[in-house]
Each structure stands twice: as structure tokens, then as C-alpha cells.
Enzyme design. Structure first.
Site, PDB file in Angstrom:
ATOM      1  N   ASP A  10    -118.421  -8.804 -78.258  1.00 40.74           N
ATOM      2  CA  ASP A  10    -118.988  -9.225 -76.965  1.00 40.74           C
ATOM      3  C   ASP A  10    -118.385  -8.550 -75.728  1.00 40.74           C
ATOM      4  O   ASP A  10    -118.196  -9.215 -74.685  1.00 40.74           O
ATOM      5  CB  ASP A  10    -118.881 -10.752 -76.807  1.00 40.74           C
ATOM      6  CG  ASP A  10    -119.601 -11.515 -77.911  1.00 40.74           C
ATOM      7  OD1 ASP A  10    -120.184 -10.868 -78.792  1.00 40.74           O
ATOM      8  OD2 ASP A  10    -119.571 -12.751 -77.896  1.00 40.74           O
ATOM      9  N   LYS A  17    -125.971 -12.042 -81.525  1.00 42.12           N
ATOM     10  CA  LYS A  17    -125.661 -13.377 -82.063  1.00 42.12           C
ATOM     11  C   LYS A  17    -125.964 -14.445 -81.020  1.00 42.12           C
ATOM     12  O   LYS A  17    -125.673 -14.277 -79.834  1.00 42.12           O
ATOM     13  CB  LYS A  17    -124.191 -13.433 -82.495  1.00 42.12           C
ATOM     14  CG  LYS A  17    -123.177 -13.170 -81.378  1.00 42.12           C
ATOM     15  CD  LYS A  17    -121.782 -13.029 -81.972  1.00 42.12           C
ATOM     16  CE  LYS A  17    -120.698 -12.948 -80.952  1.00 42.12           C
ATOM     17  NZ  LYS A  17    -120.554 -14.072 -80.032  1.00 42.12           N
ATOM     18  N   CYS A  39    -115.100 -16.488 -78.637  1.00 43.00           N
ATOM     19  CA  CYS A  39    -115.857 -15.751 -79.656  1.00 43.00           C
ATOM     20  C   CYS A  39    -114.969 -15.001 -80.642  1.00 43.00           C
ATOM     21  O   CYS A  39    -115.332 -14.848 -81.812  1.00 43.00           O
ATOM     22  CB  CYS A  39    -116.862 -14.821 -78.984  1.00 43.00           C
ATOM     23  SG  CYS A  39    -118.180 -15.773 -78.192  1.00 43.00           S
ATOM     24  N   GLU A  74    -123.259 -11.523 -77.560  1.00 43.31           N
ATOM     25  CA  GLU A  74    -123.768 -12.893 -77.471  1.00 43.31           C
ATOM     26  C   GLU A  74    -124.970 -12.906 -76.532  1.00 43.31           C
ATOM     27  O   GLU A  74    -124.920 -12.276 -75.467  1.00 43.31           O
ATOM     28  CB  GLU A  74    -122.682 -13.847 -76.929  1.00 43.31           C
ATOM     29  CG  GLU A  74    -123.183 -15.299 -76.837  1.00 43.31           C
ATOM     30  CD  GLU A  74    -122.130 -16.290 -76.314  1.00 43.31           C
ATOM     31  OE1 GLU A  74    -120.946 -15.925 -76.232  1.00 43.31           O
ATOM     32  OE2 GLU A  74    -122.536 -17.418 -75.993  1.00 43.31           O
ATOM     33  N   GLN A 115     -98.377 -20.647 -89.353  1.00 46.06           N
ATOM     34  CA  GLN A 115     -98.474 -21.173 -90.719  1.00 46.06           C
ATOM     35  C   GLN A 115     -98.680 -20.054 -91.744  1.00 46.06           C
ATOM     36  O   GLN A 115     -99.522 -20.146 -92.637  1.00 46.06           O
ATOM     37  CB  GLN A 115     -99.611 -22.194 -90.816  1.00 46.06           C
ATOM     38  CG  GLN A 115     -99.503 -23.335 -89.795  1.00 46.06           C
ATOM     39  CD  GLN A 115    -100.584 -24.365 -89.991  1.00 46.06           C
ATOM     40  OE1 GLN A 115    -100.658 -24.999 -91.039  1.00 46.06           O
ATOM     41  NE2 GLN A 115    -101.428 -24.524 -88.972  1.00 46.06           N
ATOM     42  N   LYS A 131    -121.185 -18.418 -80.797  1.00 44.82           N
ATOM     43  CA  LYS A 131    -119.871 -17.847 -80.515  1.00 44.82           C
ATOM     44  C   LYS A 131    -119.359 -17.055 -81.715  1.00 44.82           C
ATOM     45  O   LYS A 131    -118.747 -15.998 -81.554  1.00 44.82           O
ATOM     46  CB  LYS A 131    -118.874 -18.962 -80.138  1.00 44.82           C
ATOM     47  CG  LYS A 131    -119.319 -19.847 -78.963  1.00 44.82           C
ATOM     48  CD  LYS A 131    -119.663 -19.061 -77.714  1.00 44.82           C
ATOM     49  CE  LYS A 131    -120.049 -19.983 -76.559  1.00 44.82           C
ATOM     50  NZ  LYS A 131    -120.639 -19.219 -75.427  1.00 44.82           N
ATOM     51  N   VAL A 141    -113.759 -10.111 -76.512  1.00 41.79           N
ATOM     52  CA  VAL A 141    -113.581 -11.264 -75.624  1.00 41.79           C
ATOM     53  C   VAL A 141    -114.497 -12.412 -76.047  1.00 41.79           C
ATOM     54  O   VAL A 141    -115.546 -12.190 -76.624  1.00 41.79           O
ATOM     55  CB  VAL A 141    -113.880 -10.864 -74.160  1.00 41.79           C
ATOM     56  CG1 VAL A 141    -112.871  -9.831 -73.684  1.00 41.79           C
ATOM     57  CG2 VAL A 141    -115.308 -10.363 -73.961  1.00 41.79           C
ATOM     58  N   THR A 142    -114.093 -13.639 -75.699  1.00 38.72           N
ATOM     59  CA  THR A 142    -112.763 -13.983 -75.236  1.00 38.72           C
ATOM     60  C   THR A 142    -111.915 -14.426 -76.425  1.00 38.72           C
ATOM     61  O   THR A 142    -112.449 -14.915 -77.420  1.00 38.72           O
ATOM     62  CB  THR A 142    -112.786 -15.120 -74.181  1.00 38.72           C
ATOM     63  OG1 THR A 142    -113.354 -16.307 -74.760  1.00 38.72           O
ATOM     64  CG2 THR A 142    -113.596 -14.721 -72.960  1.00 38.72           C
TER      65      THR A 142
HETATM   66  N1  TIU Z   1    -117.980 -14.076 -76.112  1.00 41.68           N
HETATM   67  C1  TIU Z   1    -117.472 -15.254 -75.753  1.00 41.68           C
HETATM   68  O1  TIU Z   1    -116.289 -15.505 -75.899  1.00 41.68           O
HETATM   69  N2  TIU Z   1    -118.339 -16.169 -75.149  1.00 41.68           N
HETATM   70  C2  TIU Z   1    -117.938 -17.090 -74.213  1.00 41.68           C
HETATM   71  O2  TIU Z   1    -118.749 -17.861 -73.729  1.00 41.68           O
HETATM   72  N3  TIU Z   1    -116.616 -17.063 -73.836  1.00 41.68           N
HETATM   73  C3  TIU Z   1    -116.032 -17.778 -72.853  1.00 41.68           C
HETATM   74  O3  TIU Z   1    -114.813 -17.753 -72.748  1.00 41.68           O
HETATM   75  N4  TIU Z   1    -116.782 -18.488 -72.034  1.00 41.68           N
END
Ligand code: TIU
Length: 222
Positions: A25, A130, A163, A73, A203, A133, A158-159
Site C-alpha cells: 500500500d 485489496k 496493513c 488498498e 515470543q 487491510k 504502510v502502515t
Molecule cells: N494500508 C493501510 O495501512 N491502511 C490504513 O488504513 N492504515 C492506516 O493506518 N489508517
């Protein structure tokens, strides 16, 4: 060819022939002002630091002939694949599907939905769209990886806690070794970035391994 990558909680050996680089993403909607990330109230400049390490890893992966996959996304223009529980959230007029400076927010085909120019896909690199997430949910990513006999995923994007974490959890349950490259990931919340990586490597590596771009690039050169 098997390489050993210094990582936490322990070094990990991976066969590069069975390894894919997956970049999650890295879209204008998350990294540039006026997109989905900013509409959610975030300072999108916090994600910039991940771009250059990602660019270096992408260049090395291409050079080494690694399989590269990009994800995005987003939703169909008719939003038939956007759950109301998702699209009804956010500030009215700045929700998914609303018009913004980069087109309709988080909608496929709009400028904001596309990948940032620095990391733009080239021919032969599948782009997986997609609706959620996680990159496995409601996509053909499993099939794409199976067709290449992929066992290991080098994960960037990210993030970190949204995701990237969701995808790593999905991948781990499906039997993939996930090596998350910390400096190639980013979050709007620095503390969530740190916690997101800590959750993966705790862990004994409950979801996978955490390494970095320099460690990977050095291991690939050796
Ligand atoms: N790609 C992804 O992480 N989608 C999000 O909506 N991330 C946020 O941190 N909002």
C-alpha cells in the site's frame, strides 16, 4: 541461493528463489496530502522516511531477479466491495468515495489510489488490489504466491500496525516466513510502529522476523 539475514529475534536463512518482496500500500492516498490518510486526521509526512529504504530494497530485488508484488488498498468505483461499516466511518465529506484533490478517496483508478512514483511497479510485478487491510483477504495473493512456490516474504510498506501487521498475521498462518524490514515500514504513530514490530518479533518471533534494509542489502551482496 540461501542467504542469512541478521534479524530479531534470531537470524533467518531464506532461499531467494522462494522469496518474494511484497510492498504494501505505498499509495499516494496514504503518503501524500489530500488522500485517505490525511482524511483520517493523520500527518502523512511521517510515512516519508520509509520511501528511500523501500526504493533501495526494490532496486536490489529487481537486480537479483526476486519476485516483486505490490498491493493497493481500495474499492471499486461503485463501492460494492466497501463494507458500510468501513465507508461510514470518518469525517463526512472526507470518507471513502468522496471527491478530494487526488480524485475519489481510496477508489480504484483514481490518482490517489495509485502507487507513488518512486516505487512504481514495472512489467512482471503483480499489483494486488485489496478491499481490506490484509493482502490475503478477498484477493488472489495466495494463488499468485503458490504459482511461484514462494515460501518467504520480505515485507515493506504502510502502515506498520495496520496493513503490514494484518498481512503478516495472515501470511504467518498460511505458513510463510515473513521478514519485516523495519525502516521500509512506516506509521502515522511512531509508537505504534515500534509496538507493531515488537508484536511480530516477540515470543520467539510469534508472527515472523524483523530486520532492516541495510541488513538485507548486505546479506544479498555477500
Ligand atoms: N494500508 C493501510 O495501512 N491502511 C490504513 O488504513 N492504515 C492506516 O493506518 N489508517
Amino acid at each position: 541461493m540461501v542467504i542469512q539475514i541478521p534479524a530479531e529475534p534470531a537470524p533467518v536463512g531464506i532461499d531467494l528463489g522462494r522469496t518474494a518482496l511484497i510492498i504494501i500500500d505505498m499509495q499516494r492516498d496514504f503518503l501524500e496530502p489530500g488522500g485517505f490518510g490525511e482524511a483520517l486526521g493523520n500527518d502523512v509526512s511521517l510515512l516519508k522516511a520509509a520511501v528511500e529504504p523501500c526504493r533501495q530494497v526494490l532496486a536490489a530485488a529487481r537486480e537479483a531477479g526476486l519476485f516483486v508484488i505490490h498491493t493497493r488498498e481500495g474499492h471499486r468505483p461503485d463501492m460494492a466491495d466497501a463494507p458500510p461499516s468501513k465507508s461510514e466511518r470518518g469525517i463526512p465529506s472526507k470518507r471513502i468515495g468522496d471527491p478530494g484533490p487526488m480524485g475519489r478517496i481510496l477508489i480504484q483508478g483514481e490518482p490517489g489510489h495509485d502507487i507513488i512514483p518512486e516505487l512504481y511497479p514495472i512489467a512482471g510485478e503483480p499489483v494486488v488490489d485489496k478491499p481490506g487491510k490484509g493482502a490475503f483477504y478477498a484477493t488472489n495473493l495466495s494463488l499468485i504466491l503458490a504459482n511461484r512456490s514462494i515460501e518467504n516474504l520480505l515485507v515493506c510498506g504502510v502502515t506498520t500496525e495496520v496493513c503490514v501487521n494484518t498481512t503478516v498475521r495472515e501470511a504467518n498462518d498460511r505458513g510463510f516466513r515473513c521478514i519485516v524490514l523495519a525502516d521500509c515500514c512506516g506509521s502515522y504513530f511512531p509508537e505504534f510502529h515500534t509496538a507493531g514490530l515488537a508484536m511480530i518479533k516477540a515470543q520467539g518471533g510469534i508472527f515472523g522476523w524483523v530486520s532492516g534494509s541495510k541488513e538485507l542489502l548486505t546479506a544479498m551482496k555477500a
